[in-house]
Design an enzyme around this catalytic site. Structure first.
Site, PDB file in Angstrom:
ATOM      1  CE  LYS A   1      -4.258   0.784   2.359  1.00  0.00           C
ATOM      2  NZ  LYS A   1      -4.921   0.622   3.644  1.00  0.00           N
TER       3      LYS A   1
HETATM    4  C1  E4P Z   1      -8.316   1.479   3.573  1.00  0.00           C
HETATM    5  O1  E4P Z   1      -7.480   0.776   3.050  1.00  0.00           O
HETATM    6  C2  E4P Z   1      -8.143   2.225   4.821  1.00  0.00           C
HETATM    7  O2  E4P Z   1      -7.369   1.439   5.693  1.00  0.00           O
HETATM    8  C3  E4P Z   1      -9.436   2.495   5.515  1.00  0.00           C
HETATM    9  O3  E4P Z   1     -10.558   2.103   4.743  1.00  0.00           O
HETATM   10  C4  E4P Z   1      -9.547   3.839   6.146  1.00  0.00           C
HETATM   11  O4  E4P Z   1     -10.799   3.916   6.783  1.00  0.00           O
HETATM   12  P1  E4P Z   1     -11.153   5.034   7.877  1.00  0.00           P
HETATM   13  O5  E4P Z   1     -11.395   6.313   7.167  1.00  0.00           O
HETATM   14  O6  E4P Z   1     -12.387   4.515   8.539  1.00  0.00           O
HETATM   15  O7  E4P Z   1      -9.968   5.094   8.798  1.00  0.00           O
END
Ligand code: E4P
Length: 222
Positions: A87
């Protein structure tokens, strides 16, 4: 639509996998340290365990901000298991790293996407996935689903192979809307996954069926 769990919690992942619903896992630098604290395991040990439980891609995020640092970290993450996807944040340095990873055959998910133009750039760089953060856009009075819709449309226009991974999803309606728009994947917290099963009429209906059966079971039992 593929369902990913947005967590590093090993118990939640194990349970979702046992339901046969889990297609992958996303983690981030907020989620992994929580599990490190809870279990005493290292970053690598947690991701290794997740890979054993999940039949699909598992995301580990880099924390470097330079392309060089991201490449170094990402190659280590990719070595953990063949299911690992790196990522990478949506920055110019991140896109340099994504391009290099794609030449090396390492899968990437470009995270922190808040606009269709960012998603298009990530796809051009060779990202395997893009993650528009729906809930966080909504939090700022934007329209997260409109961003997902435009990304899906652009990727269809140019037949881009990058998958749209709707992220930062907060409730079941988000999953339904992302599915209606044709997002390839929805990543969600465990609580949201559980809520997808629920409907009060299911509970009422089941209770009634069991009560009706109970009332006559002596007479109809063989
Ligand atoms: C995605 O890969 C992220 O880890 C995640 O969906 C972020 O979500 P949040 O805005 O609830 O922290």
């Amino acid at each position: 639509m593929k369902f990913f769990l947005d967590t590093a919690n090993l118990e939640e992942i194990e349970q979702a996998a046992s339901w046969g619903l889990l297609d992958g896992v996303t983690t981030n630098p907020t989620l992994i340290p929580r599990e490190m604290e809870r279990t005493g395991l290292t970053f690598k040990e947690i991701l290794k365990k997740i890979c054993k439980m999940v039949d699909g891609p598992v995301n580990g995020e880099v924390i470097s901000t330079s392309a060089e640092g991201m490449l170094k970290e990402g190659r280590q993450i990719a070595k953990i298991d063949e299911k690992m996807v790196v990522k990478v944040p949506m920055t110019p340095e991140g896109m340099k790293a994504v391009k290099a990873f794609s030449h090396e055959g390492i899968g990437t998910n470009v995270t922190l996407i808040f606009s269709p133009s960012q998603a298009l750039i990530a796809a051009k760089a060779g990202a395997s996935y893009v993650s528009p953060f729906v809930g966080r856009i909504d939090d700022k009075s934007g329209d997260g689903m409109e961003v997902v819709s435009q990304i899906v449309q652009i990727f269809q226009n140019y037949v881009l192979p990058t998958e749209v991974l709707a992220a930062s999803l907060r409730h079941p309606r988000h999953i339904v809307e992302a599915a209606l728009l044709g997002a390839d994947i929805a990543t969600m917290p465990f609580d949201v996954l559980k809520k997808l099963f629920e409907h009060p009429l299911t509970d009422i209906g089941l209770k009634q069926f069991l009560k009706d059966w109970d009332a006559v079971k002596e007479k109809i039992a063989p």
